[in-house]
Write an enzyme that holds these catalytic residues in place. Sequence first.
Site, PDB file in Angstrom:
ATOM      1  CG  HIS A  28      -1.869   1.105   1.410  1.00 18.12           C
ATOM      2  ND1 HIS A  28      -1.614   1.975   2.256  1.00 18.12           N
ATOM      3  CD2 HIS A  28      -2.956   1.638   0.718  1.00 18.12           C
ATOM      4  CE1 HIS A  28      -2.630   3.113   2.293  1.00 18.12           C
ATOM      5  NE2 HIS A  28      -3.351   2.778   1.207  1.00 18.12           N
ATOM      6  CD  GLU A  55      -2.488   1.860  -3.528  1.00 16.60           C
ATOM      7  OE1 GLU A  55      -1.886   2.186  -2.409  1.00 16.60           O
ATOM      8  OE2 GLU A  55      -3.923   2.324  -3.614  1.00 16.60           O
ATOM      9  CG  ASP A  57      -3.030   6.370  -4.161  1.00 17.82           C
ATOM     10  OD1 ASP A  57      -3.710   5.150  -4.477  1.00 17.82           O
ATOM     11  OD2 ASP A  57      -2.816   6.319  -2.724  1.00 17.82           O
ATOM     12  CG  HIS A  70      -3.673   8.929  -0.512  1.00 18.31           C
ATOM     13  ND1 HIS A  70      -4.373   9.858   0.241  1.00 18.31           N
ATOM     14  CD2 HIS A  70      -4.362   7.900  -0.702  1.00 18.31           C
ATOM     15  CE1 HIS A  70      -5.734   9.202   0.630  1.00 18.31           C
ATOM     16  NE2 HIS A  70      -5.659   7.851   0.001  1.00 18.31           N
ATOM     17  CD  GLU A 175      -7.251   4.985  -5.356  1.00 15.57           C
ATOM     18  OE1 GLU A 175      -6.591   4.496  -4.564  1.00 15.57           O
ATOM     19  OE2 GLU A 175      -8.126   5.720  -5.204  1.00 15.57           O
TER      20      GLU A 175
END
Length: 362
Positions: A28, A55, A57, A70, A175
């Site tokens: 994460h 991950e 973002d 993020h 994401e």
Amino acid sequence: MFTKMLLLLLAFCTLSAGFASEKLIIAHRGASGYLPEHTLESYTAAYFMNADYIEQDVVMTRDNQLVLLHDIFLDRVTDAAFKFPNRFRIEADGSKRWRVIDFTLAEIKKLNVTTGFRTTDAPTKQHDRSQTTAIWPERFPIWKSGFRVATLAEAIELIQGLNKATGRNVGIYPEVKNPSQFLIEGKDISLAVLKELKKYGYHKKSDKIFIQCFNPIETRRIAEELLPKLGMELNVIQLIAKTSWNESYSIIDGKLIPYDFGWMLEKGGMKKIAEYADGIGPWKSFLLDTKQSARTGLTLLPMISEAKKLGLKVHPYTFRADEGRILTPAKDFEDMVSMFFYDIGVDAVFTDFPDRAHKVRR
Ligand code: G3P
Ligand code: CA
């Protein structure tokens, strides 16, 4: 007799390995429990902590570059407020915030990245960043070393480069962050992300990638419109948030309206998601009754069985080892990961501590 025992042992090892490998570890924001989130250093650490996916973002700059943060803001993890004290916007709640979309990539590359701090510190203490307070004081020390904001391209080249050097195949898990915040300013961030992914060779279901988004209007658009338009087929994950977090917005009559995630938690919600997505990324508390104290005979909420029945992958977030982050009835971080993997039956976990989750899996 000896041969029979050996065969049994081999069968057991194969089964155990198969069972273990079904459970995925998603780093994460990288190994963000140890290093500032979304930095190349954090991704590198995650890579060598046995993460299966790392991950990213993704947000967009004023000059349409894709960078990894993020927030749509720069001021929680960088010194933007100190280096560019006048470049804030006054947000709807009256706060001063430094938005990524108001800066060029060249400007953003001048910033230092640090472990997250309270954004309320920035506007009032503009000329003294040493006064900022870390959100996670036990993690990497604030403002130490020299971290920079990374681009999506840099992260992919890093992970693909490590894959080449090690012979492993670690995946990426981008994401699309708050797409409506960019769309309303004329920037199609989802399309830009998908084009970048295609450029780096991610275009089919078997490629080591999941693409995720909270905004269901945009997740559906990615799955049903953008991917086919670009000749791509990727695994798509619908993230699920609490409505009160204001994680997502719809654009109605040219205005941003907070999105109501309520329908996803109701009966039939998973069926609607299964129309366009391959899996869900729910907040972990959506999967079980968190008031129970017994570790055995867990009471699960309907979301997981409904998702599983429909063949949806279940990748809950976020597994943290920090104080106050252990979900009852688990007794510690390892027990929490084990509970979700083997008692609740999730397929993957998003975690800030991939090394510790990997130990549970082994
Ligand atoms: O994207 C899933 C996971 O990362 C949780 O969401 O808020 O940390 O991006 P967030
Ligand atoms: Ca995320």
